[in-house]
Write a protein that holds these residues in place. Structure first.
Motif, PDB file in Angstrom:
ATOM      1  N   GLY A  86     -63.451  57.677 -68.374  1.00  0.00           N
ATOM      2  CA  GLY A  86     -63.576  57.108 -67.032  1.00  0.00           C
ATOM      3  C   GLY A  86     -64.255  58.059 -66.070  1.00  0.00           C
ATOM      4  O   GLY A  86     -63.727  59.127 -65.756  1.00  0.00           O
ATOM      5  N   VAL A  87     -65.444  57.705 -65.604  1.00  0.00           N
ATOM      6  CA  VAL A  87     -66.157  58.526 -64.620  1.00  0.00           C
ATOM      7  C   VAL A  87     -66.292  57.785 -63.290  1.00  0.00           C
ATOM      8  O   VAL A  87     -66.754  58.354 -62.305  1.00  0.00           O
ATOM      9  N   SER A  88     -65.890  56.528 -63.266  1.00  0.00           N
ATOM     10  CA  SER A  88     -65.908  55.774 -62.013  1.00  0.00           C
ATOM     11  C   SER A  88     -64.533  55.869 -61.364  1.00  0.00           C
ATOM     12  O   SER A  88     -63.542  56.230 -62.010  1.00  0.00           O
ATOM     13  N   ALA A  89     -64.458  55.554 -60.062  1.00  0.00           N
ATOM     14  CA  ALA A  89     -63.189  55.615 -59.339  1.00  0.00           C
ATOM     15  C   ALA A  89     -62.316  54.430 -59.728  1.00  0.00           C
ATOM     16  O   ALA A  89     -62.745  53.277 -59.646  1.00  0.00           O
ATOM     17  N   MET A  90     -61.103  54.716 -60.165  1.00  0.00           N
ATOM     18  CA  MET A  90     -60.149  53.675 -60.542  1.00  0.00           C
ATOM     19  C   MET A  90     -58.767  54.040 -60.025  1.00  0.00           C
ATOM     20  O   MET A  90     -58.398  55.220 -59.994  1.00  0.00           O
ATOM     21  N   LYS A  91     -58.006  53.053 -59.628  1.00  0.00           N
ATOM     22  CA  LYS A  91     -56.667  53.248 -59.112  1.00  0.00           C
ATOM     23  C   LYS A  91     -55.725  52.241 -59.752  1.00  0.00           C
ATOM     24  O   LYS A  91     -56.135  51.178 -60.226  1.00  0.00           O
ATOM     25  N   GLU A  92     -54.438  52.581 -59.761  1.00  0.00           N
ATOM     26  CA  GLU A  92     -53.404  51.630 -60.127  1.00  0.00           C
ATOM     27  C   GLU A  92     -52.356  51.609 -59.021  1.00  0.00           C
ATOM     28  O   GLU A  92     -52.429  52.393 -58.065  1.00  0.00           O
ATOM     29  N   PHE A  93     -51.370  50.732 -59.131  1.00  0.00           N
ATOM     30  CA  PHE A  93     -50.354  50.589 -58.094  1.00  0.00           C
ATOM     31  C   PHE A  93     -48.977  50.691 -58.730  1.00  0.00           C
ATOM     32  O   PHE A  93     -48.660  49.981 -59.682  1.00  0.00           O
ATOM     33  N   VAL A  94     -48.164  51.621 -58.177  1.00  0.00           N
ATOM     34  CA  VAL A  94     -46.854  51.905 -58.771  1.00  0.00           C
ATOM     35  C   VAL A  94     -45.788  51.909 -57.684  1.00  0.00           C
ATOM     36  O   VAL A  94     -46.091  52.003 -56.486  1.00  0.00           O
ATOM     37  N   THR A  95     -44.540  51.853 -58.113  1.00  0.00           N
ATOM     38  CA  THR A  95     -43.433  51.906 -57.165  1.00  0.00           C
ATOM     39  C   THR A  95     -43.316  53.315 -56.584  1.00  0.00           C
ATOM     40  O   THR A  95     -43.783  54.298 -57.183  1.00  0.00           O
ATOM     41  N   GLU A  96     -42.669  53.418 -55.446  1.00  0.00           N
ATOM     42  CA  GLU A  96     -42.511  54.738 -54.826  1.00  0.00           C
ATOM     43  C   GLU A  96     -41.654  55.654 -55.690  1.00  0.00           C
ATOM     44  O   GLU A  96     -41.910  56.855 -55.776  1.00  0.00           O
ATOM     45  N   LEU A 127     -47.510  51.904 -54.162  1.00  0.00           N
ATOM     46  CA  LEU A 127     -48.398  52.978 -53.736  1.00  0.00           C
ATOM     47  C   LEU A 127     -49.612  53.058 -54.656  1.00  0.00           C
ATOM     48  O   LEU A 127     -49.507  52.845 -55.876  1.00  0.00           O
ATOM     49  N   GLU A 128     -50.746  53.382 -54.074  1.00  0.00           N
ATOM     50  CA  GLU A 128     -51.987  53.527 -54.835  1.00  0.00           C
ATOM     51  C   GLU A 128     -52.059  54.941 -55.409  1.00  0.00           C
ATOM     52  O   GLU A 128     -51.819  55.918 -54.712  1.00  0.00           O
ATOM     53  N   THR A 129     -52.375  55.035 -56.678  1.00  0.00           N
ATOM     54  CA  THR A 129     -52.472  56.348 -57.310  1.00  0.00           C
ATOM     55  C   THR A 129     -53.569  56.335 -58.365  1.00  0.00           C
ATOM     56  O   THR A 129     -54.055  55.271 -58.760  1.00  0.00           O
ATOM     57  N   GLY A 130     -53.952  57.506 -58.807  1.00  0.00           N
ATOM     58  CA  GLY A 130     -55.017  57.616 -59.803  1.00  0.00           C
ATOM     59  C   GLY A 130     -54.571  57.143 -61.173  1.00  0.00           C
ATOM     60  O   GLY A 130     -53.382  56.956 -61.447  1.00  0.00           O
ATOM     61  N   VAL A 131     -55.526  56.947 -62.051  1.00  0.00           N
ATOM     62  CA  VAL A 131     -55.242  56.498 -63.402  1.00  0.00           C
ATOM     63  C   VAL A 131     -56.301  57.074 -64.337  1.00  0.00           C
ATOM     64  O   VAL A 131     -57.453  57.247 -63.952  1.00  0.00           O
ATOM     65  N   GLN A 132     -55.890  57.434 -65.543  1.00  0.00           N
ATOM     66  CA  GLN A 132     -56.823  57.913 -66.561  1.00  0.00           C
ATOM     67  C   GLN A 132     -57.070  56.790 -67.557  1.00  0.00           C
ATOM     68  O   GLN A 132     -56.141  56.285 -68.190  1.00  0.00           O
ATOM     69  N   MET A 133     -58.325  56.403 -67.687  1.00  0.00           N
ATOM     70  CA  MET A 133     -58.688  55.266 -68.526  1.00  0.00           C
ATOM     71  C   MET A 133     -59.570  55.694 -69.687  1.00  0.00           C
ATOM     72  O   MET A 133     -60.430  56.564 -69.547  1.00  0.00           O
ATOM     73  N   TYR A 134     -59.341  55.062 -70.827  1.00  0.00           N
ATOM     74  CA  TYR A 134     -60.178  55.230 -72.009  1.00  0.00           C
ATOM     75  C   TYR A 134     -60.802  53.883 -72.366  1.00  0.00           C
ATOM     76  O   TYR A 134     -60.201  52.825 -72.150  1.00  0.00           O
ATOM     77  N   GLY A 135     -61.988  53.931 -72.951  1.00  0.00           N
ATOM     78  CA  GLY A 135     -62.555  52.783 -73.634  1.00  0.00           C
ATOM     79  C   GLY A 135     -62.772  53.188 -75.083  1.00  0.00           C
ATOM     80  O   GLY A 135     -63.339  54.248 -75.349  1.00  0.00           O
ATOM     81  N   VAL A 249     -53.744  64.490 -65.527  1.00  0.00           N
ATOM     82  CA  VAL A 249     -53.763  64.618 -64.070  1.00  0.00           C
ATOM     83  C   VAL A 249     -52.390  64.258 -63.538  1.00  0.00           C
ATOM     84  O   VAL A 249     -51.814  63.223 -63.902  1.00  0.00           O
ATOM     85  N   LEU A 250     -51.859  65.105 -62.668  1.00  0.00           N
ATOM     86  CA  LEU A 250     -50.528  64.901 -62.118  1.00  0.00           C
ATOM     87  C   LEU A 250     -50.449  63.553 -61.410  1.00  0.00           C
ATOM     88  O   LEU A 250     -51.288  63.216 -60.578  1.00  0.00           O
ATOM     89  N   GLY A 251     -49.433  62.772 -61.751  1.00  0.00           N
ATOM     90  CA  GLY A 251     -49.225  61.493 -61.098  1.00  0.00           C
ATOM     91  C   GLY A 251     -50.067  60.355 -61.636  1.00  0.00           C
ATOM     92  O   GLY A 251     -50.021  59.251 -61.081  1.00  0.00           O
ATOM     93  N   CYS A 252     -50.834  60.600 -62.697  1.00  0.00           N
ATOM     94  CA  CYS A 252     -51.714  59.562 -63.246  1.00  0.00           C
ATOM     95  C   CYS A 252     -51.212  59.084 -64.605  1.00  0.00           C
ATOM     96  O   CYS A 252     -50.967  59.904 -65.498  1.00  0.00           O
ATOM     97  N   ASP A 253     -51.069  57.783 -64.753  1.00  0.00           N
ATOM     98  CA  ASP A 253     -50.740  57.208 -66.054  1.00  0.00           C
ATOM     99  C   ASP A 253     -52.028  57.002 -66.857  1.00  0.00           C
ATOM    100  O   ASP A 253     -53.120  56.975 -66.287  1.00  0.00           O
ATOM    101  N   GLU A 254     -51.877  56.843 -68.173  1.00  0.00           N
ATOM    102  CA  GLU A 254     -53.037  56.659 -69.044  1.00  0.00           C
ATOM    103  C   GLU A 254     -52.999  55.269 -69.677  1.00  0.00           C
ATOM    104  O   GLU A 254     -51.938  54.807 -70.118  1.00  0.00           O
TER     105      GLU A 254
END
Length: 453
Positions: A86-96, A127-135, A249-254
């Protein structure tokens, strides 16, 4: 008695240390090591990806199709596939609560409070947070460890399917608290094509980000142009470290998408790594080709291979063999010197006693046999104590080592004791004989007179 105890202990320590060293070195399980680190014959990627502080962050680090074509032109390729990063900006949404759990691993509560305060929040409270994505193409997908569900939907680009990645510890146990998504859950990923920056105190849009940073006013960023896509979790998986981002990355799910779906939704096709297997006959040739290719033709790229991990494993095991062998030799030398000293001292201080025994009828042969038995008493007693200690302490030591080294498998062995046995038998017999030979050069009468004098 004191000399006997010291001699036996010093010899025992040498044998036990040699046994521990051998057990330690042979207990390193190459199959376990390769199962975790070498899931595929070859991994090709940007040189930065293989560095300890590397990973994959920008499209400049992508593997171009030109290089993949050069590899595919070689004979002997079997399975192969691309892993897209993932080189583009992506976000996910999680509970506080989940957000705080992720950022709270390495931050104090007050810092987490500050991070929460400046994080964008949805009307639903998420809350909006980062995410690590694979294809992933089909071959990399086949290397995943499926915990629950089915990966087949990922290969169908018409389905909005996604796999949630879970971590494992050093002993291959799944860390079920490493991702919030469960089978059948909906994961919303925000694919961002344009960001905007604003001052937090006024909400004013920032035109010059560099000036805002230098000004010191608190500022933030948010998505200006984006698309939210809902995916259904079709599988829970663990990804081998060797084909992952190799950092978290801290706080990022995969999460993992199928290759075509990934390219379609992210608008990118940056290949993080190219994975492939070869036939056994072609493996050595491919190793030589890649070594030369990444050294001279494409020096900005590098590779890892199964042979790399085998050499790494052998070097690690050899280091412990060398260190343990050297220490065993030193302690063994001290033990042998103590033994020689004990035998030599015992015979010299008993010259008169031995002479008296011969004067009343004991033959030289009988005397030699008696001294040999005494020498063997030291060495065989040391071996017996070593065997008992190995059997008693070995399992406990194996448990401790298994806790420290995840690729260690304890196996009880007495091979070092069997190897040392003939050496100790020769030592127990020859040292007394050699010492007695030097003493017996004088006649019985001369030894009796010398002792009386």
């Amino acid at each position: 008695r004191g000399k006997t105890v010291v001699t036996v202990i010093s010899l025992t320590l040498a044998v036990v240390l040699a046994t521990i060293t051998y057990t330690f070195a042979t207990g390193f399980d190459m199959n376990k090591y390769l199962a975790r680190n070498a899931d595929v014959d070859f991994i090709l990627g940007d040189a930065a990806y293989f560095q300890p502080s590397g990973g994959f962050r920008t499209e400049d680090e992508a593997v171009p199709e030109e290089i993949i074509s050069d590899v595919n032109a070689r004979n002997g390729l079997e399975e192969s596939g691309r892993v897209y990063g993932g080189v583009s900006a992506m976000k996910e949404f999680v509970t506080e609560d989940w957000f705080r759990q992720g950022y709270g691993m390495y931050n104090p509560p007050e810092v987490v409070d500050e991070i929460v305060a400046r994080t964008s929040r949805q009307p639903s409270g998420l809350l909006e947070t980062g995410v690590q994505m694979y294809g992933m193409e089909d071959f990399p997908l086949s290397l995943l460890n499926v915990l629950e569900g089915d990966l087949a939907p990922l290969s169908d680009p018409s389905q909005k399917a996604i796999a949630a990645v879970y971590l494992s510890d050093d002993y291959n146990a799944t860390q079920w608290g490493s991702n919030w998504a469960r089978l059948g859950d909906t994961v919303t990923i925000r694919h961002i094509t344009e960001m905007e920056y604003f001052y937090r105190d006024t909400g004013e849009i920032i035109e010059d980000v560099d000036a805002a940073i230098e000004g010191g006013r608190p500022w933030g960023e948010r998505a200006k142009a984006y698309e939210d896509i809902d995916y259904t979790v079709c599988a829970l998986v663990r990804i081998p470290n060797s084909i992952s981002y190799r950092y978290r990355v801290l706080g990022c799910d995969e999460f993992i998408l199928g290759a075509e779906r990934f390219k379609q939704d992210t608008g990118t096709d940056s290949v993080m790594t190219y994975l492939f297997n070869t036939t056994d006959e072609a493996e050595a040739g491919m190793e030589s080709f890649l070594a030369e290719y990444t050294e001279s033709v494409q020096p900005l790229y590098d590779y890892e291979s199964r042979a790399t991990y085998v050499a790494e494993f052998e070097g690690f095991r050899g280091m412990f063999m060398t260190m343990g062998g050297a220490l065993s030799f030193i302690i063994g030398l001290v033990g042998v010197l103590n033994f020689v000293n004990a035998v030599l001292t015992g015979i010299l201080t008993r010259k008169r006693e031995l002479a008296v025994l011969q004067s009343i009828g004991m033959t030289g042969k009988q005397l030699k046999i008696m001294l040999v038995y005494e020498g063997l008493y030291y060495t065989l007693l040391a071996l017996a104590v070593s065997l008992v200690m190995t059997v008693c302490i070995g399992p406990l030591m194996g448990t401790v080592l298994s806790d420290v080294f995840w690729f260690f498998s304890y196996r009880l062995t007495v091979t070092p004791i069997l190897v040392i046995l003939p050496i100790f038998l020769a030592l127990g017999a020859l040292v007394p004989l050699w010492t007695y030979r030097s003493v017996s050069k004088r006649t019985i009468v001369e030894r009796l007179r010398e002792a009386e004098g």
